[in-house]
Design an enzyme around this catalytic site. Structure first.
Site, PDB file in Angstrom:
ATOM      1  N   ASP A  88      70.973 -29.095-114.795  1.00  0.00           N
ATOM      2  CA  ASP A  88      71.016 -29.262-116.246  1.00  0.00           C
ATOM      3  C   ASP A  88      70.330 -30.580-116.618  1.00  0.00           C
ATOM      4  O   ASP A  88      70.818 -31.658-116.272  1.00  0.00           O
ATOM      5  CB  ASP A  88      72.482 -29.279-116.684  1.00  0.00           C
ATOM      6  CG  ASP A  88      72.668 -29.365-118.181  1.00  0.00           C
ATOM      7  OD1 ASP A  88      71.677 -29.573-118.902  1.00  0.00           O
ATOM      8  OD2 ASP A  88      73.824 -29.236-118.637  1.00  0.00           O
ATOM      9  N   ASP A  90      69.737 -31.442-119.799  1.00  0.00           N
ATOM     10  CA  ASP A  90      70.073 -31.704-121.201  1.00  0.00           C
ATOM     11  C   ASP A  90      68.823 -31.580-122.088  1.00  0.00           C
ATOM     12  O   ASP A  90      68.111 -30.600-122.027  1.00  0.00           O
ATOM     13  CB  ASP A  90      70.746 -33.064-121.347  1.00  0.00           C
ATOM     14  CG  ASP A  90      72.209 -33.026-120.923  1.00  0.00           C
ATOM     15  OD1 ASP A  90      72.784 -31.927-120.846  1.00  0.00           O
ATOM     16  OD2 ASP A  90      72.785 -34.096-120.658  1.00  0.00           O
TER      17      ASP A  90
END
Length: 266
Positions: A88, A90
Protein backbone atom coordinates in the site's frame (compact mmCIF):
# COMPACT_ATOMS: atom_id res chain seq x y z
CA UNK A 1 19.26 -7.99 -1.69
CA UNK A 2 19.97 -7.95 -5.42
CA UNK A 3 17.22 -6.00 -7.21
CA UNK A 4 17.09 -8.76 -9.84
CA UNK A 5 15.62 -11.04 -7.18
CA UNK A 6 12.83 -8.54 -6.55
CA UNK A 7 12.32 -8.16 -10.30
CA UNK A 8 11.64 -11.88 -10.54
CA UNK A 9 9.06 -11.55 -7.79
CA UNK A 10 7.34 -8.81 -9.79
CA UNK A 11 7.27 -11.11 -12.82
CA UNK A 12 5.76 -13.82 -10.64
CA UNK A 13 3.09 -11.43 -9.37
CA UNK A 14 2.10 -10.51 -12.92
CA UNK A 15 1.99 -14.16 -13.95
CA UNK A 16 -0.12 -15.15 -10.95
CA UNK A 17 -2.54 -12.24 -11.40
CA UNK A 18 -3.09 -13.15 -15.03
CA UNK A 19 -3.19 -16.92 -14.70
CA UNK A 20 -4.78 -17.71 -11.32
CA UNK A 21 -8.56 -17.63 -10.96
CA UNK A 22 -8.42 -15.56 -8.86
CA UNK A 23 -5.19 -14.95 -6.95
CA UNK A 24 -5.73 -14.80 -3.19
CA UNK A 25 -3.50 -12.25 -1.46
CA UNK A 26 -3.01 -12.49 2.31
CA UNK A 27 -2.45 -9.42 4.43
CA UNK A 28 0.67 -9.73 6.58
CA UNK A 29 1.65 -7.17 9.22
CA UNK A 30 5.18 -8.41 9.84
CA UNK A 31 7.77 -10.98 8.81
CA UNK A 32 6.42 -13.78 10.97
CA UNK A 33 2.86 -13.50 9.67
CA UNK A 34 4.31 -13.55 6.15
CA UNK A 35 5.91 -16.90 6.94
CA UNK A 36 2.60 -18.17 8.32
CA UNK A 37 0.75 -17.10 5.18
CA UNK A 38 3.35 -18.85 3.05
CA UNK A 39 3.03 -21.99 5.16
CA UNK A 40 -0.74 -21.89 4.67
CA UNK A 41 -0.23 -22.01 0.90
CA UNK A 42 -0.74 -18.40 -0.19
CA UNK A 43 1.20 -17.45 -3.30
CA UNK A 44 1.21 -13.70 -2.71
CA UNK A 45 1.13 -11.43 0.34
CA UNK A 46 0.28 -7.83 1.16
CA UNK A 47 1.47 -5.04 3.43
CA UNK A 48 -1.36 -2.68 4.31
CA UNK A 49 -0.90 0.97 5.20
CA UNK A 50 -3.54 0.45 7.87
CA UNK A 51 -1.56 -2.55 9.11
CA UNK A 52 1.60 -0.47 9.47
CA UNK A 53 -0.30 2.31 11.24
CA UNK A 54 -2.25 -0.03 13.53
CA UNK A 55 0.31 -2.72 14.32
CA UNK A 56 3.59 -0.80 14.28
CA UNK A 57 2.40 2.55 15.67
CA UNK A 58 -0.96 1.99 17.35
CA UNK A 59 -2.56 4.62 15.11
CA UNK A 60 -5.67 4.71 12.88
CA UNK A 61 -5.44 4.56 9.09
CA UNK A 62 -5.46 8.29 8.36
CA UNK A 63 -2.35 8.64 6.20
CA UNK A 64 -0.08 9.40 9.15
CA UNK A 65 2.65 6.84 8.41
CA UNK A 66 5.60 7.83 6.25
CA UNK A 67 7.40 6.21 3.33
CA UNK A 68 10.19 5.15 5.67
CA UNK A 69 7.73 3.66 8.17
CA UNK A 70 6.27 1.45 5.44
CA UNK A 71 9.69 0.66 3.95
CA UNK A 72 11.01 -0.58 7.28
CA UNK A 73 8.22 -3.11 7.72
CA UNK A 74 8.47 -3.98 4.02
CA UNK A 75 12.20 -4.77 4.21
CA UNK A 76 11.65 -7.16 7.10
CA UNK A 77 8.87 -9.02 5.31
CA UNK A 78 10.70 -9.19 1.97
CA UNK A 79 13.82 -10.58 3.67
CA UNK A 80 11.82 -13.29 5.43
CA UNK A 81 9.57 -14.44 2.58
CA UNK A 82 10.20 -14.93 -1.12
CA UNK A 83 6.52 -14.50 -2.06
CA UNK A 84 5.51 -11.61 -4.35
CA UNK A 85 4.54 -8.69 -2.13
CA UNK A 86 1.92 -6.04 -2.89
CA UNK A 87 2.36 -2.85 -0.85
CA UNK A 88 0.00 0.00 0.00
CA UNK A 89 1.64 3.24 -1.19
CA UNK A 90 -1.24 5.46 -0.06
CA UNK A 91 -1.21 8.62 -2.22
CA UNK A 92 2.50 8.41 -3.00
CA UNK A 93 3.80 10.65 -0.20
CA UNK A 94 3.88 13.76 -2.43
CA UNK A 95 6.52 12.23 -4.72
CA UNK A 96 5.33 8.97 -6.29
CA UNK A 97 8.41 8.56 -8.48
CA UNK A 98 10.78 8.65 -5.50
CA UNK A 99 8.42 6.59 -3.32
CA UNK A 100 8.01 3.77 -5.83
CA UNK A 101 11.75 3.64 -6.43
CA UNK A 102 12.37 3.31 -2.69
CA UNK A 103 9.67 0.67 -2.23
CA UNK A 104 11.08 -1.39 -5.11
CA UNK A 105 14.53 -1.25 -3.50
CA UNK A 106 13.02 -2.31 -0.16
CA UNK A 107 11.47 -5.41 -1.73
CA UNK A 108 7.99 -4.61 -3.04
CA UNK A 109 6.82 -6.50 -6.12
CA UNK A 110 3.85 -4.22 -6.74
CA UNK A 111 2.16 -1.20 -5.18
CA UNK A 112 -1.24 0.40 -5.26
CA UNK A 113 -1.59 4.16 -5.29
CA UNK A 114 -4.94 5.83 -4.70
CA UNK A 115 -6.97 8.80 -5.83
CA UNK A 116 -7.86 10.27 -2.46
CA UNK A 117 -6.49 13.61 -1.31
CA UNK A 118 -3.30 13.42 0.73
CA UNK A 119 -5.10 13.44 4.10
CA UNK A 120 -6.79 10.15 3.25
CA UNK A 121 -9.30 7.97 5.06
CA UNK A 122 -9.83 4.21 5.13
CA UNK A 123 -11.55 3.25 1.88
CA UNK A 124 -14.64 1.84 3.62
CA UNK A 125 -15.28 4.87 5.83
CA UNK A 126 -17.39 7.93 4.94
CA UNK A 127 -16.05 11.41 4.27
CA UNK A 128 -13.52 10.60 1.55
CA UNK A 129 -12.36 13.29 -0.85
CA UNK A 130 -10.82 12.61 -4.26
CA UNK A 131 -8.31 14.38 -6.43
CA UNK A 132 -9.24 15.11 -10.03
CA UNK A 133 -8.75 12.50 -12.74
CA UNK A 134 -5.92 14.60 -14.15
CA UNK A 135 -4.15 14.81 -10.80
CA UNK A 136 -4.41 11.06 -10.35
CA UNK A 137 -3.08 10.48 -13.85
CA UNK A 138 -0.07 12.59 -12.91
CA UNK A 139 0.45 10.44 -9.82
CA UNK A 140 0.37 7.31 -11.95
CA UNK A 141 2.76 8.71 -14.56
CA UNK A 142 5.15 9.69 -11.80
CA UNK A 143 4.87 6.25 -10.21
CA UNK A 144 5.63 4.57 -13.54
CA UNK A 145 8.79 6.67 -13.81
CA UNK A 146 9.86 5.20 -10.47
CA UNK A 147 9.97 1.71 -11.98
CA UNK A 148 13.30 2.32 -13.71
CA UNK A 149 15.22 -0.03 -11.40
CA UNK A 150 12.66 -2.80 -11.91
CA UNK A 151 10.90 -2.63 -15.29
CA UNK A 152 8.59 -5.48 -14.22
CA UNK A 153 7.34 -3.58 -11.18
CA UNK A 154 3.54 -3.41 -11.05
CA UNK A 155 1.65 -0.13 -10.60
CA UNK A 156 -1.91 -0.74 -9.46
CA UNK A 157 -4.30 2.23 -9.42
CA UNK A 158 -6.75 2.21 -6.55
CA UNK A 159 -9.94 4.22 -6.85
CA UNK A 160 -12.24 5.19 -3.99
CA UNK A 161 -14.63 6.87 -6.40
CA UNK A 162 -17.47 4.36 -6.23
CA UNK A 163 -18.58 5.56 -2.81
CA UNK A 164 -18.12 9.22 -3.74
CA UNK A 165 -19.17 9.53 -7.40
CA UNK A 166 -20.98 6.30 -8.21
CA UNK A 167 -20.35 3.22 -10.33
CA UNK A 168 -20.15 4.69 -13.82
CA UNK A 169 -17.85 7.54 -12.77
CA UNK A 170 -15.67 4.95 -11.06
CA UNK A 171 -15.41 2.91 -14.26
CA UNK A 172 -14.50 6.05 -16.21
CA UNK A 173 -11.76 6.83 -13.71
CA UNK A 174 -10.36 3.30 -14.02
CA UNK A 175 -10.14 3.68 -17.79
CA UNK A 176 -8.34 7.01 -17.41
CA UNK A 177 -5.89 5.50 -14.95
CA UNK A 178 -5.07 2.66 -17.33
CA UNK A 179 -4.46 5.21 -20.08
CA UNK A 180 -1.99 6.93 -17.74
CA UNK A 181 0.00 3.72 -17.32
CA UNK A 182 -1.58 1.69 -14.52
CA UNK A 183 -1.04 -2.04 -15.00
CA UNK A 184 -3.87 -3.20 -12.72
CA UNK A 185 -6.92 -1.76 -10.93
CA UNK A 186 -7.93 -1.84 -7.26
CA UNK A 187 -11.65 -1.01 -7.18
CA UNK A 188 -12.57 -0.11 -3.61
CA UNK A 189 -15.94 -0.51 -1.88
CA UNK A 190 -17.93 -2.11 -4.70
CA UNK A 191 -21.14 -3.52 -3.25
CA UNK A 192 -22.41 -6.22 -5.65
CA UNK A 193 -21.14 -8.88 -8.00
CA UNK A 194 -23.06 -7.21 -10.83
CA UNK A 195 -21.05 -4.02 -10.26
CA UNK A 196 -17.80 -5.93 -10.42
CA UNK A 197 -18.94 -7.60 -13.65
CA UNK A 198 -19.75 -4.24 -15.24
CA UNK A 199 -16.26 -3.07 -14.30
CA UNK A 200 -14.32 -6.11 -15.52
CA UNK A 201 -16.27 -6.15 -18.80
CA UNK A 202 -15.07 -2.61 -19.48
CA UNK A 203 -11.39 -3.12 -18.60
CA UNK A 204 -8.63 -5.17 -20.16
CA UNK A 205 -6.32 -5.32 -17.13
CA UNK A 206 -6.52 -7.46 -13.95
CA UNK A 207 -8.89 -6.13 -11.27
CA UNK A 208 -8.53 -6.62 -7.51
CA UNK A 209 -11.41 -6.94 -5.05
CA UNK A 210 -10.73 -5.90 -1.46
CA UNK A 211 -12.61 -8.33 0.78
CA UNK A 212 -12.10 -6.68 4.14
CA UNK A 213 -14.29 -7.33 7.16
CA UNK A 214 -16.74 -4.65 8.36
CA UNK A 215 -16.56 -2.80 5.03
CA UNK A 216 -19.00 -1.94 2.26
CA UNK A 217 -18.10 -4.96 0.11
CA UNK A 218 -19.81 -8.22 1.15
CA UNK A 219 -17.54 -11.14 2.00
CA UNK A 220 -17.80 -12.72 -1.44
CA UNK A 221 -16.22 -16.13 -1.95
CA UNK A 222 -13.44 -16.88 -4.42
CA UNK A 223 -15.90 -18.74 -6.65
CA UNK A 224 -18.33 -15.81 -6.64
CA UNK A 225 -15.58 -13.37 -7.59
CA UNK A 226 -14.25 -15.72 -10.23
CA UNK A 227 -17.70 -15.71 -11.84
CA UNK A 228 -17.38 -11.96 -12.48
CA UNK A 229 -13.76 -12.15 -13.73
CA UNK A 230 -12.02 -10.70 -10.68
CA UNK A 231 -8.30 -11.50 -10.98
CA UNK A 232 -7.17 -10.89 -7.38
CA UNK A 233 -8.84 -11.14 -3.96
CA UNK A 234 -7.29 -9.26 -1.07
CA UNK A 235 -7.72 -10.04 2.65
CA UNK A 236 -5.81 -7.08 4.10
CA UNK A 237 -6.22 -7.39 7.88
CA UNK A 238 -8.15 -10.61 8.50
CA UNK A 239 -5.42 -12.46 10.38
CA UNK A 240 -4.30 -9.35 12.27
CA UNK A 241 -7.84 -8.71 13.54
CA UNK A 242 -8.19 -12.33 14.69
CA UNK A 243 -4.77 -12.25 16.37
CA UNK A 244 -5.65 -9.02 18.15
CA UNK A 245 -8.95 -10.39 19.47
CA UNK A 246 -7.17 -13.49 20.78
CA UNK A 247 -4.41 -11.44 22.40
CA UNK A 248 -6.97 -9.25 24.18
CA UNK A 249 -8.76 -12.33 25.51
CA UNK A 250 -5.46 -13.75 26.78
CA UNK A 251 -4.49 -10.50 28.50
CA UNK A 252 -7.92 -10.23 30.13
CA UNK A 253 -7.82 -13.85 31.31
CA UNK A 254 -4.36 -13.55 32.86
CA UNK A 255 -5.25 -10.24 34.48
CA UNK A 256 -8.56 -11.47 35.91
CA UNK A 257 -7.57 -15.03 36.87
CA UNK A 258 -3.97 -14.44 37.82
CA UNK A 259 -2.84 -17.33 35.61
CA UNK A 260 -2.87 -18.51 32.02
CA UNK A 261 -3.71 -22.12 32.97
CA UNK A 262 -7.24 -22.03 31.56
CA UNK A 263 -6.13 -20.90 28.09
CA UNK A 264 -2.90 -22.84 27.54
CA UNK A 265 -4.66 -25.44 25.36
CA UNK A 266 -6.27 -22.68 23.32
Amino acid sequence: MDISNYQQRSRNFKKLANATSPLQIAGTINAYTALLAEKAGFQSIYLSGAGVANASFGLPDLGVTTLENVSEDLRRIANASSLPLLVDADTGWNDPEHSIRQLSIAGASAIHIEDQVDFKRCGHRPGKNLVSIEDMQERICSAVCGCDLNPDFVIMARTDSHAVEGLHASIDRCKAYIEAGAHMIFAEAYATLDEYKLLTDELDVPVLANITEFGKTPLFTVDELKSVDIAMVLYPLTAFRAMSATALRVYETVRQQGTQKTIVDE
